[in-house]
Structures are given as C-alpha cells and as structure tokens.
Design a protein around this motif. Sequence first.
Motif, PDB file in Angstrom:
ATOM      1  N   ASP A  93      62.315  34.651  30.214  1.00  0.00           N
ATOM      2  CA  ASP A  93      62.909  34.210  28.947  1.00  0.00           C
ATOM      3  C   ASP A  93      61.908  33.541  28.016  1.00  0.00           C
ATOM      4  N   GLY A  94      60.651  33.426  28.476  1.00  0.00           N
ATOM      5  CA  GLY A  94      59.607  32.865  27.620  1.00  0.00           C
ATOM      6  C   GLY A  94      59.687  31.368  27.419  1.00  0.00           C
ATOM      7  N   GLN A  95      60.438  30.677  28.281  1.00  0.00           N
ATOM      8  CA  GLN A  95      60.610  29.231  28.132  1.00  0.00           C
ATOM      9  C   GLN A  95      59.678  28.414  29.028  1.00  0.00           C
ATOM     10  N   TYR A  96      59.138  29.054  30.047  1.00  0.00           N
ATOM     11  CA  TYR A  96      58.286  28.329  30.985  1.00  0.00           C
ATOM     12  C   TYR A  96      57.046  29.159  31.306  1.00  0.00           C
ATOM     13  N   ARG A  97      55.967  28.451  31.611  1.00  0.00           N
ATOM     14  CA  ARG A  97      54.779  29.150  32.084  1.00  0.00           C
ATOM     15  C   ARG A  97      53.953  28.232  32.983  1.00  0.00           C
ATOM     16  N   VAL A  98      53.229  28.868  33.894  1.00  0.00           N
ATOM     17  CA  VAL A  98      52.401  28.157  34.861  1.00  0.00           C
ATOM     18  C   VAL A  98      50.992  28.730  34.779  1.00  0.00           C
ATOM     19  N   SER A  99      50.014  27.843  34.652  1.00  0.00           N
ATOM     20  CA  SER A  99      48.610  28.254  34.598  1.00  0.00           C
ATOM     21  C   SER A  99      47.893  27.754  35.840  1.00  0.00           C
ATOM     22  N   TYR A 100      47.164  28.662  36.472  1.00  0.00           N
ATOM     23  CA  TYR A 100      46.416  28.328  37.689  1.00  0.00           C
ATOM     24  C   TYR A 100      44.927  28.470  37.380  1.00  0.00           C
ATOM     25  N   LYS A 101      44.183  27.411  37.638  1.00  0.00           N
ATOM     26  CA  LYS A 101      42.747  27.439  37.343  1.00  0.00           C
ATOM     27  C   LYS A 101      41.955  26.974  38.552  1.00  0.00           C
ATOM     28  N   ARG A 102      40.918  27.727  38.842  1.00  0.00           N
ATOM     29  CA  ARG A 102      40.006  27.353  39.927  1.00  0.00           C
ATOM     30  C   ARG A 102      38.724  26.818  39.304  1.00  0.00           C
ATOM     31  N   GLN A 103      38.329  25.660  39.748  1.00  0.00           N
ATOM     32  CA  GLN A 103      37.092  25.073  39.239  1.00  0.00           C
ATOM     33  C   GLN A 103      35.984  25.302  40.246  1.00  0.00           C
ATOM     34  N   GLY A 104      34.894  25.842  39.772  1.00  0.00           N
ATOM     35  CA  GLY A 104      33.772  26.127  40.647  1.00  0.00           C
ATOM     36  C   GLY A 104      32.718  26.911  39.879  1.00  0.00           C
ATOM     37  N   LYS A 105      31.766  27.461  40.588  1.00  0.00           N
ATOM     38  CA  LYS A 105      30.686  28.186  39.944  1.00  0.00           C
ATOM     39  C   LYS A 105      30.391  29.466  40.711  1.00  0.00           C
ATOM     40  N   SER A 106      30.377  30.587  39.984  1.00  0.00           N
ATOM     41  CA  SER A 106      30.040  31.866  40.600  1.00  0.00           C
ATOM     42  C   SER A 106      28.534  32.071  40.575  1.00  0.00           C
ATOM     43  N   HIS A 107      28.063  32.864  41.529  1.00  0.00           N
ATOM     44  CA  HIS A 107      26.611  33.069  41.641  1.00  0.00           C
ATOM     45  C   HIS A 107      26.324  34.438  42.236  1.00  0.00           C
ATOM     46  N   PHE A 108      25.339  35.111  41.662  1.00  0.00           N
ATOM     47  CA  PHE A 108      24.814  36.361  42.222  1.00  0.00           C
ATOM     48  C   PHE A 108      23.385  36.071  42.704  1.00  0.00           C
ATOM     49  N   ASP A 109      23.116  36.352  43.973  1.00  0.00           N
ATOM     50  CA  ASP A 109      21.787  36.046  44.503  1.00  0.00           C
ATOM     51  C   ASP A 109      20.772  37.147  44.190  1.00  0.00           C
ATOM     52  N   GLU A 110      19.621  37.091  44.868  1.00  0.00           N
ATOM     53  CA  GLU A 110      18.507  37.987  44.565  1.00  0.00           C
ATOM     54  C   GLU A 110      18.851  39.466  44.749  1.00  0.00           C
ATOM     55  N   ARG A 111      19.866  39.777  45.538  1.00  0.00           N
ATOM     56  CA  ARG A 111      20.252  41.169  45.746  1.00  0.00           C
ATOM     57  C   ARG A 111      20.788  41.813  44.474  1.00  0.00           C
ATOM     58  N   SER A 112      21.261  40.993  43.544  1.00  0.00           N
ATOM     59  CA  SER A 112      21.780  41.540  42.292  1.00  0.00           C
ATOM     60  C   SER A 112      20.675  42.203  41.474  1.00  0.00           C
ATOM     61  N   HIS A 113      19.443  41.695  41.576  1.00  0.00           N
ATOM     62  CA  HIS A 113      18.327  42.303  40.843  1.00  0.00           C
ATOM     63  C   HIS A 113      18.014  43.690  41.419  1.00  0.00           C
ATOM     64  N   GLN A 114      18.095  43.803  42.748  1.00  0.00           N
ATOM     65  CA  GLN A 114      17.885  45.112  43.366  1.00  0.00           C
ATOM     66  C   GLN A 114      19.025  46.058  42.993  1.00  0.00           C
ATOM     67  N   ALA A 115      20.229  45.513  42.867  1.00  0.00           N
ATOM     68  CA  ALA A 115      21.378  46.324  42.460  1.00  0.00           C
ATOM     69  C   ALA A 115      21.147  46.908  41.070  1.00  0.00           C
ATOM     70  N   GLU A 116      20.645  46.088  40.151  1.00  0.00           N
ATOM     71  CA  GLU A 116      20.357  46.563  38.793  1.00  0.00           C
ATOM     72  C   GLU A 116      19.368  47.720  38.822  1.00  0.00           C
ATOM     73  N   LYS A 117      18.351  47.617  39.660  1.00  0.00           N
ATOM     74  CA  LYS A 117      17.335  48.674  39.742  1.00  0.00           C
ATOM     75  C   LYS A 117      17.941  49.986  40.226  1.00  0.00           C
ATOM     76  N   HIS A 118      18.840  49.885  41.197  1.00  0.00           N
ATOM     77  CA  HIS A 118      19.505  51.099  41.695  1.00  0.00           C
ATOM     78  C   HIS A 118      20.352  51.728  40.581  1.00  0.00           C
ATOM     79  N   ILE A 119      21.047  50.908  39.834  1.00  0.00           N
ATOM     80  CA  ILE A 119      21.897  51.422  38.759  1.00  0.00           C
ATOM     81  C   ILE A 119      21.063  52.028  37.641  1.00  0.00           C
ATOM     82  N   ILE A 120      19.954  51.396  37.314  1.00  0.00           N
ATOM     83  CA  ILE A 120      19.059  51.937  36.289  1.00  0.00           C
ATOM     84  C   ILE A 120      18.460  53.268  36.751  1.00  0.00           C
TER      85      ILE A 120
END
Length: 209
Positions: A93-120
């Motif tokens: 009915d558009g009268q209520y809403r709930v927001s869920y938020k996670r606080q933290g930090k995402s990270h891609f390690d050194e393997r992501s650079h190798q992943a980019e090379k494979h994609i390129i």
Amino acid sequence: MAEKPKTAAELRQELAEAEARERAENEKNRKAYETLKDETVTTLCRDAITLNAALADFKEQAFTDTQEVYKLLQEYSGRHRDGKGNFTIESKDGQYRVSYKRQGKSHFDERSHQAEKHIIDFFNSKYEGDQNTKEMIMALLERKKGALDINLIQKLYQFEDRFDDVNWKKGISLLKESYSYNHSKDYINFEHKDSRGEWKSIVLQFTNV
C-alpha cells in the motif's frame, strides 16, 4: 488591656515547638522524597529492562526476516551473491518501508589485476574490431583510487555466460575469487508515511542492543 509579655521560658518553649514542627516536616518531606525516588528508579529501570528485552527480540526478528526477504530476492532476481547487500523494501500500500544497510568495505586483491589481463586478452583476440563492446566492458573495470567498484563488477558478472572463451571465464573466476567484504555492522531503518504523504522514520536505537 495590654497582653502580658511572654517569659523567657515561654519563648524558649515556643521556639522548641517550632523547631520540632520543622524537623517533623523535614522528616516527612525526606521520607516522601526517598520513597518517590526509590519507586521511580525501580519502576523505570524494571520497565527499561522489559523494553530492552522486547527491543532485543524485535531486533533479532527484524534482521532475520529482512535477510529472508533479501535471500529470496537474490534467488528471484538472479543477482550474484557478492556485494554490500543494501536494499529497501516497501509495503504494497506504499505506507511503510524498511531499509537494510550493511556497513563495511569491499576489496579486490591482487588477483583482480590478473583477471583484468585475461579479460583484455579475450577482447584483443576475439573482439578487436568491436570497440563499442570493448569500451563498455572495460568501463566496468574502471578503478577509482586503484580500487574496483563492486557495483560495476556486479554488472560485469551478468555477462559471465555470454562469451565461451578461456580467458573470459578465467577473468571472471579470478574476479570472484579476489573479492572480499570486511563487514562491521548492519543497520535497519523503519519508515512510515505521515498525513502529508512524507516519509517519517520510526526511531528505534539498535546500536547497543
């Protein structure tokens, strides 16, 4: 006829009686204060304990229920499991809403650079002449201050089965393996619409419960 002056003894007697009345009044007020203080502190703290327990139970229920909704949302939408997990759900009915938020930090390690090379390598060998597709995919690998954006990478995952190529598959696989999320806290915000149709927060403090 003039009133006879009071003797010193009479004056001392009146003073003693006045002091006795004052002491009695002070004692009465002291007892009333201490009784009211004790009743107030005891009642409020007992009520606070009850409310705290109820809030703790509600917090557990709220997090459990919203996570169940989010889990079903992921399955229904086919979204990859990586990501912050933030979402907002609203009543029919558009009268209520709930927001869920996670606080933290995402990270891609050194393997992501190798992943980019494979994609390129994949695009250079298979789609060298398709500059538009290459630019679109590479835009999703854009780094800000040296870090990949998980929201962009989520979009890249949607193309995982689009290309049947060793470099492409390896690149996507390495991206997923390189990802981690350092989670700190979860937050839930409850809102309802007031008489003017504006969203108002339903204030609950979960932080220390």
